[in-house]
Write a protein that holds these residues in place. Structure first.
Motif, mmCIF file in Angstrom:
data_model
loop_
_atom_site.group_PDB
_atom_site.id
_atom_site.type_symbol
_atom_site.label_atom_id
_atom_site.label_comp_id
_atom_site.label_asym_id
_atom_site.label_seq_id
_atom_site.Cartn_x
_atom_site.Cartn_y
_atom_site.Cartn_z
ATOM 1 N N VAL A 15 0.836 -1.221 0.123
ATOM 2 C CA VAL A 15 0.049 0.070 -0.164
ATOM 3 C C VAL A 15 0.803 1.152 -0.155
ATOM 4 C CG1 VAL A 15 -1.874 1.149 1.323
ATOM 5 C CG2 VAL A 15 -1.728 -1.249 1.352
ATOM 6 N N ALA A 16 0.691 2.051 -0.914
ATOM 7 C CA ALA A 16 1.233 3.392 -0.757
ATOM 8 C C ALA A 16 0.207 4.485 -0.535
ATOM 9 C CB ALA A 16 1.617 3.758 -2.253
ATOM 10 N N ALA A 17 0.756 5.554 0.343
ATOM 11 C CA ALA A 17 -0.092 6.641 0.528
ATOM 12 C C ALA A 17 0.686 7.877 -0.482
ATOM 13 C CB ALA A 17 -0.191 7.171 2.088
ATOM 14 N N ILE A 18 0.047 8.548 -1.105
ATOM 15 C CA ILE A 18 0.148 9.589 -1.864
ATOM 16 C C ILE A 18 -0.520 10.913 -1.318
ATOM 17 C CG2 ILE A 18 0.015 10.607 -4.098
ATOM 18 C CD1 ILE A 18 -0.145 7.389 -5.175
ATOM 19 N N VAL A 19 0.355 11.786 -1.028
ATOM 20 C CA VAL A 19 0.002 13.022 -0.423
ATOM 21 C C VAL A 19 0.390 14.374 -1.202
ATOM 22 C CG1 VAL A 19 -0.057 14.210 1.932
ATOM 23 C CG2 VAL A 19 0.527 11.832 1.948
ATOM 24 N N LEU A 20 -0.672 15.123 -1.548
ATOM 25 C CA LEU A 20 -0.240 16.417 -2.013
ATOM 26 C C LEU A 20 0.111 17.574 -1.097
ATOM 27 C CD1 LEU A 20 -2.551 16.548 -5.001
ATOM 28 C CD2 LEU A 20 -0.785 15.225 -4.614
ATOM 29 N N VAL A 21 0.974 18.248 -1.337
ATOM 30 C CA VAL A 21 1.354 19.159 -0.317
ATOM 31 C C VAL A 21 2.051 20.408 -1.209
ATOM 32 C CG1 VAL A 21 3.362 19.740 1.506
ATOM 33 C CG2 VAL A 21 2.462 17.309 1.218
ATOM 34 N N MET A 22 1.237 21.495 -0.537
ATOM 35 C CA MET A 22 1.536 22.751 -0.726
ATOM 36 C C MET A 22 1.449 23.721 0.374
ATOM 37 S SD MET A 22 -0.051 24.851 -3.948
ATOM 38 C CE MET A 22 0.237 26.745 -4.368
ATOM 39 N N ASN A 23 2.364 24.054 1.018
ATOM 40 C CA ASN A 23 2.479 24.745 2.200
ATOM 41 C C ASN A 23 1.385 24.310 3.448
ATOM 42 O OD1 ASN A 23 4.132 26.881 1.103
ATOM 43 N ND2 ASN A 23 2.526 27.849 0.229
ATOM 44 N N GLU A 24 1.851 23.209 3.829
ATOM 45 C CA GLU A 24 1.066 22.620 4.792
ATOM 46 C C GLU A 24 1.613 22.349 6.036
ATOM 47 O OE1 GLU A 24 -1.618 22.476 3.284
ATOM 48 O OE2 GLU A 24 -1.562 21.623 1.336
ATOM 49 N N LYS A 25 2.611 23.444 6.525
ATOM 50 C CA LYS A 25 3.269 23.172 7.928
ATOM 51 C C LYS A 25 2.390 22.957 8.984
ATOM 52 C CE LYS A 25 4.283 28.147 8.507
ATOM 53 N NZ LYS A 25 3.466 28.454 9.655
ATOM 54 N N GLU A 79 2.319 11.573 11.731
ATOM 55 C CA GLU A 79 2.095 10.830 12.690
ATOM 56 C C GLU A 79 0.697 9.504 12.395
ATOM 57 O OE1 GLU A 79 2.229 14.088 16.142
ATOM 58 O OE2 GLU A 79 0.340 12.824 16.018
ATOM 59 N N GLN A 80 -0.278 10.012 11.803
ATOM 60 C CA GLN A 80 -1.121 9.158 11.449
ATOM 61 C C GLN A 80 -0.726 8.097 10.331
ATOM 62 O OE1 GLN A 80 -3.811 8.627 13.214
ATOM 63 N NE2 GLN A 80 -3.353 10.249 14.567
ATOM 64 N N LEU A 81 0.109 8.620 9.384
ATOM 65 C CA LEU A 81 0.488 7.580 8.449
ATOM 66 C C LEU A 81 1.477 6.748 9.015
ATOM 67 C CD1 LEU A 81 0.794 9.698 5.273
ATOM 68 C CD2 LEU A 81 -1.027 8.273 5.934
ATOM 69 N N HIS A 82 2.389 7.109 10.023
ATOM 70 C CA HIS A 82 3.274 6.079 10.413
ATOM 71 C C HIS A 82 2.508 5.164 11.564
ATOM 72 C CE1 HIS A 82 6.670 9.322 9.953
ATOM 73 N NE2 HIS A 82 6.678 8.373 8.743
ATOM 74 N N ARG A 83 1.411 5.347 11.685
ATOM 75 C CA ARG A 83 0.816 4.131 12.119
ATOM 76 C C ARG A 83 0.170 2.808 11.388
ATOM 77 N NH1 ARG A 83 -4.312 6.387 15.166
ATOM 78 N NH2 ARG A 83 -3.971 4.361 16.238
ATOM 79 N N LEU A 84 0.400 3.318 10.175
ATOM 80 C CA LEU A 84 -0.117 2.175 9.283
ATOM 81 C C LEU A 84 1.016 1.348 8.697
ATOM 82 C CD1 LEU A 84 -2.630 4.376 7.144
ATOM 83 C CD2 LEU A 84 -3.234 2.321 8.617
ATOM 84 N N PRO A 85 1.011 0.250 8.309
ATOM 85 C CA PRO A 85 2.137 -0.604 7.613
ATOM 86 C C PRO A 85 2.217 -0.384 6.132
ATOM 87 C CG PRO A 85 0.228 -2.215 8.086
ATOM 88 C CD PRO A 85 -0.247 -0.668 8.610
ATOM 89 N N LEU A 86 2.705 0.935 5.896
ATOM 90 C CA LEU A 86 2.710 1.117 4.383
ATOM 91 C C LEU A 86 3.961 0.761 3.708
ATOM 92 C CD1 LEU A 86 1.329 4.718 4.959
ATOM 93 C CD2 LEU A 86 0.000 2.735 4.386
ATOM 94 N N HIS A 87 3.875 0.505 2.520
ATOM 95 C CA HIS A 87 5.074 -0.111 1.673
ATOM 96 C C HIS A 87 5.925 1.214 1.530
ATOM 97 C CE1 HIS A 87 7.651 -2.009 -0.911
ATOM 98 N NE2 HIS A 87 7.090 -1.371 -2.202
ATOM 99 N N GLU A 88 5.182 2.422 0.999
ATOM 100 C CA GLU A 88 5.914 3.552 0.755
ATOM 101 C C GLU A 88 4.861 4.937 1.087
ATOM 102 O OE1 GLU A 88 6.742 3.394 -3.536
ATOM 103 O OE2 GLU A 88 4.804 2.382 -3.917
ATOM 104 N N ILE A 89 5.386 5.824 1.454
ATOM 105 C CA ILE A 89 4.556 7.222 1.227
ATOM 106 C C ILE A 89 5.369 8.057 0.393
ATOM 107 C CG2 ILE A 89 3.817 9.067 2.873
ATOM 108 C CD1 ILE A 89 4.278 7.017 5.418
#
Lengths: 268, 367
Positions: B126-136, B144-154
């Motif tokens: 499973v890959a999570a794909i996250v769009l980021v534009m100034n999201e500090k 934090e939430q993504l790291h709780r999941l056993p993802l193959h890639e982020i």
């Protein structure tokens, strides 16, 4: 096609009076166009109300595929009657009636519902005062979660042609009136596909406005649940799609809307 | 062997309550079948937790300690699936309680500590794909939430970002970052990420909408169950038709025109959603930049689309300076996207799609 409940006592009384015919104006200001197919119960009352809309009115009945004497009744009351032995299909009668109309203002209504003249005049008056297309403000039930597909389609079309303030007001709904100028811009043939006529009118900058509220909801008989099988629903949704297709043919694949500088070439 | 202490029970309680109310809408029907029309009692949940704990402990004992470089979280997840496939399906509320105890049981034996890890009901990558534009302001929470999941890639697609989003992601994770100095434009990053991903299941997110890891699981589960695209069911939050915004109305119309009234106003335009990588390829990666277009192509190609769960990204989202000022421009863009989608299907199926009008004597309208 089965129609509404038997004529009300009011209608019956009116029909008895039908001995005195209406008089069509020689140089009409308003042409009322009434497509009719087997509407013997209501046609007389519809014609009478329509006739009172303006001092100079002609009433045109496009009787198509009628076997119940609709045309004869209309004729006896004095309406101009265009007879066709076969059913024309939805809204084609509007085109045919419009082609025969001589007035400056065209008022469209249906033969299966008697609408009082006082509910028709606001529409013709609005056109006299400069509106090009004057619509019924009736929207149907929208205070719910899941609306009828026709309501959804009407709202969507108005949003796509950038006139969302109309909400679901539509040429699909009667009664409505339009100027001679509007008829010319839209084209008589396109009146047979009302949403397309509406898209053309708005896209060409005509003043299309919701003018007056007439509740025409009760005329649609409850056919029980016909999920996905209602041929009329299919037809009307298709009409709206056709209107959108026309809009795209004029305004490009995004309907003249920005995509805020998407760099599409980043992926191939 | 089983710690059925009170503290443990207390700790589970708030989660249960929340999950229970979610479950009604979740449409995780298979699980609901077992527990049809009744609240899941604490005893039932406790029983599953005990079983999961025991299973976690036992499977950890059986795991051959290889020197492979499989991350521990994914390894535990594989064990979890071995057990879960023998008991599934469970309603989500029970699922997460059980998974949490499974991790605990596993840790007890193996010593692998995974914190408050969440497990997935699949062995697929499973890959999570996250769009980021100034999201500090949101990116750390999201990580934090993504790291709780056993993802193959982020995969973070950072574009047009002028704040420290990039550095924050770099410092806090081992994620893949695709960085563009300039803004790619709306949703183009999804296409970039989808093409780049080397996983079987793609989960699409926006950097400004952190979502609880548990709430992401049903999307992945839907793909595991055979769906090609799993949309967010936004129906609970869009209110009466008469109060809806233009975009929502147009979304619903397109679904109905494609013969999918059941999808209501659910759309690839909204996050989160999941997709089989293969589906992305069939749709054409580039088309993912215009989500409604991707959606109609998917439907047209016979891909399976459903909306398995509801995550509220509407009522609590997007009162941010960037969006407020631009709302009309963005709405205009999205409506344009839907027109483009219509154009795409008109080209394939003709101007009326499947809504014909044979009874109309059109030839008589020509004067």
């Amino acid at each position: 096609m089965s129609k509404r409940s038997p004529a009300s006592p009011v209608n019956r009384k009116k029909r008895r009076k039908s001995l005195s015919p209406i008089i069509n104006a020689e140089f009409p200001k308003v042409s009322v166009i009434i497509p009719a197919m087997n509407e013997a119960k209501t046609i007389a009352a519809v014609i009478r109300q329509a006739n009172q809309v303006h001092a100079n009115t002609e009433v045109i009945v496009v009787a198509n595929g009628s076997t119940d004497g609709t045309a004869e009744i209309a004729q006896s009351i004095g309406a101009r009657v265009i007879r066709l032995p076969f059913p024309l299909g939805h809204d084609v009668g509007r085109s045919i009636g419009a082609a025969a109309a001589r007035g400056d203002i065209l008022l469209f209504t249906d033969a299966d519902i008697v609408i009082r003249a006082s509910d028709l005049t606001p529409l013709t008056k609005a056109v006299e005062e400069g509106v090009d297309v004057a619509l019924n403000k009736y929207l149907g039930p929208t205070d719910k979660h899941h609306v009828h597909s026709v309501i959804l389609a009407k709202h969507t079309l108005n949003i796509l042609v950038s006139n969302p303030d109309l909400k679901g007001a539509s040429l699909t709904t009667i009664p409505h009136a339009m100027s001679r100028k509007a008829v010319n811009v839209i084209g008589i043939d396109n009146l047979a596909v009302p949403p397309k006529a509406q898209a053309i009118a708005i896209y060409n900058g005509l003043k299309v406005r919701g003018i007056h509220y007439v509740d025409v909801g009760k005329r649609n008989p409850r056919r029980g649940r016909t999920r996905g099988n209602d041929p009329l629903e299919t037809l009307i949704v298709g009409d709206h799609l056709e209107a959108m297709d026309w809009l795209i043919s004029q305004s490009g694949m995004r309907g003249n809307r920005s995509d805020l500088a998407r760099k599409r070439e980043s992926v191939w | 062997m089983i710690p059925a202490s009170n503290s443990f029970r207390r700790a589970m309680k708030p989660t249960n309550k929340r999950a229970r109310s979610k479950r009604k809408r979740s449409g995780h029907q298979s699980g609901a079948l077992i527990f049809k029309n009744r609240q899941i009692s604490n005893e039932v949940v406790d029983n599953w937790k005990e079983r999961a704990y025991a299973a976690g402990y036992q499977l950890a004992a059986h795991e051959v300690s290889t020197t492979s470089d499989i991350p521990p979280h994914i390894k535990v997840n594989e064990s979890w699936n071995r057990w879960y496939h023998s008991v599934k399906p469970l309603p989500w509320t029970v699922y997460h309680a059980a998974a949490s105890k499974f991790v605990e049981g596993h840790s007890k034996h193996s010593g692998i500590y995974l914190g408050n890890a969440v497990l997935l009901p699949t062995d697929k990558r499973v890959a999570a794909i996250v769009l980021v534009m100034n999201e500090k302001d949101t990116i750390i929470k999201l990580l934090e939430q993504l790291h709780r999941l056993p993802l193959h890639e982020i995969i973070f697609v950072v574009n047009g970002s002028t704040d420290e989003s990039f550095e924050m992601i770099r410092n806090q994770s081992k994620a893949i970052i695709v960085h563009y100095k300039q803004a790619l434009g709306h949703d183009v990053g999804r296409a970039v990420g989808a093409k780049l991903a080397d996983s079987e299941i793609l989960l699409f997110l926006d950097g400004d909408v952190p979502i609880l890891a548990e709430h992401l699981v049903p999307f992945i589960d839907a793909i595991e169950q055979g769906s090609d695209i799993a949309l967010n069911d936004i129906s609970p939050w869009i209110g009466m038709f008469s109060n809806r915004d233009y975009v929502t109305i147009v979304k619903e119309f397109i679904n109905r025109s494609m013969g999918r009234a059941d999808l209501e106003a659910n759309s690839l335009t909204a996050v989160p959603h999941a997709m089989r990588k293969e589906a992305a390829q069939i749709i054409g990666y580039a088309n993912l930049s215009v989500p409604p277009k991707a959606q109609v192509i998917a439907l047209e190609k016979g891909l399976k689309i459903n909306a398995p769960t509801s995550v509220d990204v509407i009522t609590k989202n997007r009162l941010r300076a960037r969006n407020v000022g631009q709302q009309n421009a963005v709405a205009d863009l999205i409506i344009g996207d839907h027109i483009e989608a219509l154009k795409t299907v008109f080209d394939i199926k003709g101007p009326r799609l499947s809504f014909m009008d044979q009874i109309r004597q059109r030839q008589l309208t020509k004067v």
